[in-house]
Scaffold this motif. Structure first.
Motif, PDB file in Angstrom:
ATOM      1  N   LYS A  13       0.841  -1.204   0.000  1.00 12.81           N
ATOM      2  CA  LYS A  13       0.000   0.000   0.000  1.00 12.81           C
ATOM      3  C   LYS A  13       0.877   1.255   0.000  1.00 12.81           C
ATOM      4  CE  LYS A  13      -3.899   2.374   0.985  1.00 12.81           C
ATOM      5  NZ  LYS A  13      -4.988   2.532  -0.003  1.00 12.81           N
ATOM      6  N   GLY A  57       2.553   1.651  -3.313  1.00 11.25           N
ATOM      7  CA  GLY A  57       1.491   1.986  -4.263  1.00 11.25           C
ATOM      8  C   GLY A  57       1.059   3.440  -4.173  1.00 11.25           C
ATOM      9  N   GLU A  58       1.063   4.016  -2.956  1.00  3.41           N
ATOM     10  CA  GLU A  58       0.697   5.425  -2.802  1.00  3.41           C
ATOM     11  C   GLU A  58       1.666   6.331  -3.561  1.00  3.41           C
ATOM     12  OE1 GLU A  58       0.613   5.925   1.407  1.00  3.41           O
ATOM     13  OE2 GLU A  58      -1.502   5.343   1.601  1.00  3.41           O
ATOM     14  N   MET A 101       0.908   5.960  -7.285  1.00  2.00           N
ATOM     15  CA  MET A 101      -0.333   6.642  -7.647  1.00  2.00           C
ATOM     16  C   MET A 101      -0.127   8.153  -7.698  1.00  2.00           C
ATOM     17  SD  MET A 101      -3.493   6.424  -8.453  1.00  2.00           S
ATOM     18  CE  MET A 101      -4.774   7.674  -8.662  1.00  2.00           C
ATOM     19  N   LEU A 118      -0.224   5.289 -11.424  1.00  3.08           N
ATOM     20  CA  LEU A 118      -0.411   3.839 -11.561  1.00  3.08           C
ATOM     21  C   LEU A 118      -1.352   3.316 -10.475  1.00  3.08           C
ATOM     22  CD1 LEU A 118       3.189   2.482 -12.300  1.00  3.08           C
ATOM     23  CD2 LEU A 118       1.407   3.108 -13.923  1.00  3.08           C
ATOM     24  N   LYS A 119      -2.240   2.397 -10.867  1.00  4.64           N
ATOM     25  CA  LYS A 119      -3.106   1.747  -9.883  1.00  4.64           C
ATOM     26  C   LYS A 119      -3.504   0.369 -10.383  1.00  4.64           C
ATOM     27  CE  LYS A 119      -7.002   4.485 -11.625  1.00  4.64           C
ATOM     28  NZ  LYS A 119      -8.054   5.468 -11.278  1.00  4.64           N
ATOM     29  N   GLY A 120      -4.145  -0.406  -9.524  1.00  2.00           N
ATOM     30  CA  GLY A 120      -4.606  -1.726  -9.906  1.00  2.00           C
ATOM     31  C   GLY A 120      -3.480  -2.683 -10.245  1.00  2.00           C
ATOM     32  N   ALA A 123      -0.020  -1.182 -11.015  1.00  2.00           N
ATOM     33  CA  ALA A 123       0.720  -0.782  -9.820  1.00  2.00           C
ATOM     34  C   ALA A 123       1.278  -2.007  -9.096  1.00  2.00           C
ATOM     35  CB  ALA A 123      -0.181   0.021  -8.888  1.00  2.00           C
ATOM     36  N   ASP A 124       0.463  -3.051  -8.968  1.00  2.00           N
ATOM     37  CA  ASP A 124       0.923  -4.273  -8.287  1.00  2.00           C
ATOM     38  C   ASP A 124       2.144  -4.872  -8.975  1.00  2.00           C
ATOM     39  OD1 ASP A 124      -1.071  -4.025  -6.437  1.00  2.00           O
ATOM     40  OD2 ASP A 124      -2.349  -5.618  -7.243  1.00  2.00           O
TER      41      ASP A 124
END
Length: 354
Positions: free
Chosen positions: A119, A122-123, A126, A131-133, A136-137
């Motif tokens: 997380k 990922g922040e 983002m 990037l997300k989803g 991002a992973d």
């Protein structure tokens, strides 16, 4: 012109920078007229005692000064922009984390204990890259592998307390490199780690610098650490850079008495039965105006002029300059301390990078 003779390209240029803080109704002059270039692709180490201004200097590159601090004068030019003119947070968000990133010394103060490491990485992705989803992973797992954390799909779902100190520092580094910044600032990145883990983290950072084509700035009080990682070394004292040169020049041909004192303090060079060298006295009080050479009261080789006039920079070589009156042609010849002979004798084994 051959590759070896090309002039290095500055990625960030600092000119006559002065930084001040307001404390209890008084003004502290923390950075006193610093001028230096940081070159693309290099590893620059900034060394000096605690309180010399190392961290304050690099915080100005990212707009991270405390609320009571400000840039009084000077410039910091990055990608054609003077960062000292930034006033809005939105301006800094274009730079901080996206183009200039920082790794701090204590990962537990950098990581949120209530969020998984995935997380937190990922922040950053983002915020700076949108990037997300799944996208991002995928990137999160890539950077975790890059910093030496196996089973990234599983580990990204874990919390900071489930990692050792060394692994937490790897997570902090992963956050810093995730957005592929140009400059990576490492502020005492191994201080909170044991010696074995220190070596692993330093080697990891070196590998990442090459892989991501990073420019690295290390902040440390330990010259012994930077010997194996730095291309150039800047020695800071009382808010000023008193000597700067290549790793080899600073270790084998230092010219400033403060650099001599730092090298003499290296425990690696001590001999059994000898007391470890300590620099006498204390740094000047920067609430007061510094007259002359700030190191003069602690310098056993100080000249009369050191107490009256601040020395200019003298060029020792095209890559080596020093702010010391001892380099003036009119100054008496002063022999460097005996410890330097020991460094030259043991240099091959102690300082492989140089």
């Amino acid at each position: 012109m051959s590759e070896t003779t090309k002039t290095p390209e500055p990625v960030l240029q600092v000119k006559d920078l002065n930084v001040k803080f307001s404390l209890r109704g008084r003004v502290l002059h923390a950075i006193r007229g610093v001028t230096m270039d940081i070159y693309r692709g290099e590893s620059l180490a900034i060394v000096g005692e605690s309180g010399s201004g190392k961290s304050v200097l690099t915080k100005t590159f990212m707009g991270l000064l405390d609320q009571n601090g400000w840039v009084d004068s000077g410039s910091i030019v990055f990608e054609g922009e003077d960062l000292t003119t930034f006033s809005a947070e939105k301006d800094w968000l274009r730079i901080r984390g996206r183009k200039i990133a920082m790794v701090l010394q204590d990962p537990m103060t950098s990581l949120n204990p209530l969020k998984t490491i995935g997380k937190q990485i990922g922040e950053a992705l983002m915020l700076h890259q949108g990037l997300k989803g799944e996208e991002a992973d995928k990137r999160i797992q890539e950077v975790l592998l890059d910093v030496g954390i196996d089973e990234p799909a599983r580990r990204m779902k874990q919390y900071p307390h489930q990692f050792s100190g060394g692994m937490r520092q790897r997570v902090v580094i992963a956050i810093a490199i995730a957005c592929q910044s140009q400059i990576l600032i490492c502020d005492e990145p191994t201080t909170a780690l044991d010696v074995t883990i220190q070596a692993q983290i330093l080697q990891l950072i070196r590998n990442l610098i090459h892989k991501y084509d990073l420019t690295a700035v290390y902040i440390t009080h330990d010259l012994g650490v930077v010997a194996n990682i730095a291309d150039r070394i800047a020695v800071m004292y009382a808010g000023d850079i008193v000597e700067i040169g290549t790793c080899e020049e600073i270790f084998y041909d230092p010219r400033h008495p403060y650099t001599w004192a730092l090298l003499s303090s290296l425990p690696q060079l001590g001999r059994k039965g000898e007391a470890l060298y300590a620099i006498k006295g204390t740094p000047p009080n920067l609430f007061n105006e510094v007259v002359g050479d700030a190191f003069a009261p602690r310098n056993p080789h100080a000249l009369n002029i050191d107490f009256r006039e601040r020395p200019p920079y003298f060029d020792v070589s095209p890559t080596h300059k020093v702010r010391s009156w001892l380099e003036d042609p009119r100054a008496p010849k002063v022999e460097p301390p005996e410890i330097l002979k020991r460094i030259r004798e043991q240099g091959g084994s102690l300082y492989e990078h140089c």
